[in-house]
Design an enzyme around this catalytic site. Sequence first.
Site, PDB file in Angstrom:
ATOM      1  N   LYS A  43      42.216  33.761  31.077  1.00 45.98           N
ATOM      2  CA  LYS A  43      43.370  34.497  31.259  1.00 45.98           C
ATOM      3  C   LYS A  43      44.584  33.596  31.589  1.00 45.98           C
ATOM      4  O   LYS A  43      45.668  34.193  32.106  1.00 45.98           O
ATOM      5  CB  LYS A  43      43.374  35.711  32.085  1.00 45.98           C
ATOM      6  CG  LYS A  43      42.304  36.778  31.573  1.00 45.98           C
ATOM      7  CD  LYS A  43      42.225  37.983  32.619  1.00 45.98           C
ATOM      8  CE  LYS A  43      41.289  38.780  32.344  1.00 45.98           C
ATOM      9  NZ  LYS A  43      41.036  39.908  33.355  1.00 45.98           N
ATOM     10  N   ARG A  93      38.428  52.142  30.845  1.00 42.72           N
ATOM     11  CA  ARG A  93      39.592  53.065  30.889  1.00 42.72           C
ATOM     12  C   ARG A  93      39.921  53.870  29.851  1.00 42.72           C
ATOM     13  O   ARG A  93      40.267  55.007  29.799  1.00 42.72           O
ATOM     14  CB  ARG A  93      40.688  52.165  31.373  1.00 42.72           C
ATOM     15  CG  ARG A  93      40.679  51.453  32.827  1.00 42.72           C
ATOM     16  CD  ARG A  93      41.666  50.548  32.879  1.00 42.72           C
ATOM     17  NE  ARG A  93      41.118  49.088  31.987  1.00 42.72           N
ATOM     18  CZ  ARG A  93      41.236  48.004  32.433  1.00 42.72           C
ATOM     19  NH1 ARG A  93      42.202  47.790  33.366  1.00 42.72           N
ATOM     20  NH2 ARG A  93      40.696  47.088  31.809  1.00 42.72           N
ATOM     21  N   SER A 131      44.964  45.052  36.740  1.00 42.85           N
ATOM     22  CA  SER A 131      45.482  43.982  37.459  1.00 42.85           C
ATOM     23  C   SER A 131      46.827  43.395  37.070  1.00 42.85           C
ATOM     24  O   SER A 131      47.654  43.007  37.506  1.00 42.85           O
ATOM     25  CB  SER A 131      44.539  42.929  37.653  1.00 42.85           C
ATOM     26  OG  SER A 131      43.434  43.355  38.331  1.00 42.85           O
TER      27      SER A 131
HETATM   28  N1  ATP Z   1      41.353  51.211  36.404  1.00 41.77           N
HETATM   29  C1  ATP Z   1      40.130  50.657  35.975  1.00 41.77           C
HETATM   30  N2  ATP Z   1      39.263  51.714  35.701  1.00 41.77           N
HETATM   31  C2  ATP Z   1      37.858  51.453  35.357  1.00 41.77           C
HETATM   32  N3  ATP Z   1      37.710  50.130  34.958  1.00 41.77           N
HETATM   33  C3  ATP Z   1      38.364  49.219  35.348  1.00 41.77           C
HETATM   34  C4  ATP Z   1      39.690  49.417  35.843  1.00 41.77           C
HETATM   35  N4  ATP Z   1      40.616  48.353  35.737  1.00 41.77           N
HETATM   36  C5  ATP Z   1      39.412  47.445  35.436  1.00 41.77           C
HETATM   37  N5  ATP Z   1      38.247  47.924  35.060  1.00 41.77           N
HETATM   38  C6  ATP Z   1      37.191  47.283  34.620  1.00 41.77           C
HETATM   39  O1  ATP Z   1      36.548  46.368  35.435  1.00 41.77           O
HETATM   40  C7  ATP Z   1      35.875  45.130  34.898  1.00 41.77           C
HETATM   41  C8  ATP Z   1      36.788  43.995  35.322  1.00 41.77           C
HETATM   42  O2  ATP Z   1      38.097  44.108  34.873  1.00 41.77           O
HETATM   43  P1  ATP Z   1      39.173  42.903  35.076  1.00 41.77           P
HETATM   44  O3  ATP Z   1      38.755  42.067  36.139  1.00 41.77           O
HETATM   45  O4  ATP Z   1      39.929  42.371  33.699  1.00 41.77           O
HETATM   46  O5  ATP Z   1      40.133  43.909  35.595  1.00 41.77           O
HETATM   47  P2  ATP Z   1      41.565  44.217  34.935  1.00 41.77           P
HETATM   48  O6  ATP Z   1      42.264  45.109  35.767  1.00 41.77           O
HETATM   49  O7  ATP Z   1      41.127  44.975  33.466  1.00 41.77           O
HETATM   50  O8  ATP Z   1      42.434  43.065  34.734  1.00 41.77           O
HETATM   51  P3  ATP Z   1      43.314  42.277  33.919  1.00 41.77           P
HETATM   52  O9  ATP Z   1      44.718  43.124  33.651  1.00 41.77           O
HETATM   53  O10 ATP Z   1      43.653  40.830  34.540  1.00 41.77           O
HETATM   54  O11 ATP Z   1      42.589  42.221  32.446  1.00 41.77           O
HETATM   55  C9  ATP Z   1      36.201  45.709  33.370  1.00 41.77           C
HETATM   56  O12 ATP Z   1      35.042  46.186  33.001  1.00 41.77           O
HETATM   57  C10 ATP Z   1      37.307  46.619  33.352  1.00 41.77           C
HETATM   58  O13 ATP Z   1      37.310  47.286  32.447  1.00 41.77           O
HETATM   59 MG    MG Z   2      40.553  43.315  32.059  1.00 40.00          MG
END
Ligand code: ATP
Ligand code: MG
Length: 175
Positions: A43, A93, A131
């Site tokens: 990323k 999500r 994030s």
């Molecule tokens: N709001 C959320 N609800 C449910 N699952 C989530 C949520 N945010 C992240 N995840 C899940 O948590 C895991 C880790 O995700 P990750 O670290 O990529 O977070 P992200 O919020 O998607 O960050 P980025 O925006 O950097 O991709 C993945 O399986 C992702 O689908």
């Molecule tokens: Mg993600």
Amino acid sequence: MPFVRAIYPGTFDPPTNGHLDVVSRGSKVFDHLVVAVLHNTSKGAPLFTTKERAEMLTEVTKPFGNVTVATFDGLLVDFALQQGATAVLRGIRAISDYEYEIQMAMMNRKLAPSLETVFMMPAEKYTYVSSRLIKGVYQLNGDISELVPPLVLQRLQEKRAGRTPELGGEVPGEV
Ligand SMILES: Nc1ncnc2c1ncn2[C@@H]1O[C@H](COP(=O)(O)OP(=O)(O)OP(=O)(O)O)[C@@H](O)[C@H]1O
Ligand SMILES: [Mg+2]
């Protein structure tokens, strides 16, 4: 019943209430949950170092007695097997997460057939939280206080005070 240890891998840059929601659900279903922070990500440069992300996660997952935090590099399946895990936990999500997640789950199954990927959905109020979006909105002074743990908000404020060059991320409306 066998003891089931699951790995919840991610970048967690930074951890959000969406992540915590998934951790909370996972901690109820699995005997032990390892939140695993991916060190090297495709990323681009993260806002928080691996150590900072792991520290925040350790702090915010303290209330869960069966959750620990680790960091890893390389193949998730190698790390999961090395940890004695039999399940990988991922959050879903929206439909947009589905395609990528299924592809990863299938590849991981090919690499390690004994590992089962389990998907969980967060509370509805967190279905739009990522994030990347958090960083983007925070950078533009949007109120994200209900979407991240207080500690994460504090760490974001400290980063800003330390004038970390880029908070990164895109927000709706940005072209
Ligand atoms: N709001 C959320 N609800 C449910 N699952 C989530 C949520 N945010 C992240 N995840 C899940 O948590 C895991 C880790 O995700 P990750 O670290 O990529 O977070 P992200 O919020 O998607 O960050 P980025 O925006 O950097 O991709 C993945 O399986 C992702 O689908
Ligand atoms: Mg993600």
